[in-house]
Design a protein around this motif. Sequence first.
Motif, short mmCIF file in Angstrom:
data_model
loop_
_atom_site.label_atom_id
_atom_site.label_comp_id
_atom_site.label_asym_id
_atom_site.label_seq_id
_atom_site.Cartn_x
_atom_site.Cartn_y
_atom_site.Cartn_z
N TYR A 114 3.55 4.82 -2.43
CA TYR A 114 3.76 3.54 -3.08
C TYR A 114 4.83 2.74 -2.36
CZ TYR A 114 1.12 6.00 -6.59
OH TYR A 114 0.15 6.72 -7.24
N ASN A 164 1.51 -1.80 -0.46
CA ASN A 164 0.35 -1.14 -1.05
C ASN A 164 -0.47 -2.10 -1.90
OD1 ASN A 164 0.39 1.58 -0.16
ND2 ASN A 164 2.23 1.90 -1.37
N ILE A 173 4.45 -3.27 -4.77
CA ILE A 173 3.01 -3.00 -4.89
C ILE A 173 2.32 -4.30 -5.25
CG2 ILE A 173 1.23 -1.65 -6.09
CD1 ILE A 173 3.50 0.35 -6.82
#
Length: 572
Positions: free
Chosen positions: A37, A41, A198
């Motif tokens: 992560y 991502n 993310i």
Amino acid sequence: MKRRNFLHVAALAGFGSLTASTTFAGGLERKKTTASYNGGNELETDVCIIGGGLGGCATALAICRNGLRAIMTEETDWIGGQVSQQGVPPDEHQWIETHGAPVSYRAYRNRIRDFYKRNYPLTKEAKNRDNLNPGSGSVSRICHEPYVSVAVLYEMLLPYLSNGQLQIFLGFKANTAETHQDDVKNMTIRSVDGDNSIHVTAKYFVDATECGDLLPITGTEYVTGTESKKETKELHAADTNRPQNHQAFTVCFAMDYQEGVDNTIDKPTDYDKWKNYVPKLSPEWSGNLLDLSYSNPKTLAPKPLGFDPRGVDTPGMLNLFNYRRMIHKDNFDSGFYPGDITLVNWPQNDYMMGNLIDVSEVEFKKTVEDAKNLSRSLFYWLQTEAPRLDGGLGWKGLRLRGDVMGTLDGMAKYPYIRESRRIKAQYTILEEHVGVENRKLIVGEQEGKKAYQFPDSVGVGYYHIDLHPSNQGDNYIDFSSLPFQIPLGALLPQRVNNLFPACKNIGTTHITNGCYRLHPVEWSIGEAVGLLVAYTDKHKLTAKQVRNDKKKLSDFQTFIQNQGIETVWKGI
């Protein structure tokens, strides 16, 4: 054996060394997976829920049991919001044991009781008590330790974490969003330490944050603070519009008492300032903030309070120690708990010197730190200067219980927020809909005995209208309300199609927020939002189409009623 089971579940629940990169399930993606992560991502899901409080958890449960996938983020390392990271036992209404909340919320409460009965050495009498209240606190019928709620919420979510429908990112908050016309397309979430980010693409986004953080990020129209009488026509509204005028927030803490032990902490920074501080409010406050007296919320006259950490009631006064007591040792086998444990969320540590909404992150942190110093000063004052009935001063045996709050400094992980940004909604709930006095003025004495019946009701709730002193000088605003409904229109932004509020950020006013902000109502809002997303996704509809078409609305209400949602009050 039972104690080991508890520790195992508590560890699973995040009580311990969780970091921003910790998650509780892998492989959420049906189309692709990611091995790590780190920044950059890409994740795709059906629903992205920002905020892991009660509203966020209720949304996630509704989403997942209806077959959709979800990502949920939480800024701290505990889910549960006001009941856990903020430490506040549930504020509820008097009918909560039988009705006035979703079946799932009452199941959560029963799981709390069952958790204690399965894992703790309760006395025989306490174990056989149907409506066990672990703390015997007077504020709630189910006062309990914060991390038990964390464990129980994970217990409820665990099947979906295990099968990959749900993924939880702890220590993450929303950073940026990309929109197109009236839809949110994707969002970047970033760890609070700044090391990980993310990129999340989803069909639906849910703002379950304590302050309505997604509204400015997504460009969703919202209001803050106090509306004027001219705007809302509300009986108790202010004369002027003050967007930066918000209710006090509180940094709570837990404590117990050890007779004969000196646990006195070092004198806090700015203690003298807080010791001598008199709130500048209108109407005026009762005197010093650090005092066993405060302004009676309903009359604003000075009201004396009692305090005795041995649990002894003060004649004619509320003993503050017993008020939010989360553990009452007499409910457990002798010696299991050395003493009672209480949660301090009192008038004396309401922070009314600053605002947390629409300020810079630097100012937010500085204001929270000042509020922590107020709470530390209150604790020190209780240890050293609080008047006792025997003529003495202070209770040196008081001890901060940071272990109960999951922190090193003894304070809660996050401030208890009473007021958020609020969406500009398709429908705004006004005092005339739920306030006793205002309602009677609008519809008459007889009709005014019942709250307005919303044709698009998606839930029910009750609490009196309770506004704490504000950062711009308002004293308590506290008056009677009626058992009310939650209208679907208050959950729909005026413009944005696929972003929904699931906390205190719905279409209320400054006044009506005072009764829609408590634990079971937040859960009800979150579950209604989750079911709305599931229903619209299944039937290829927009939320506005559901609300604006009588047949579709009726079908949706039947759908949620079949899943345990009450849309009308029983017997009222």
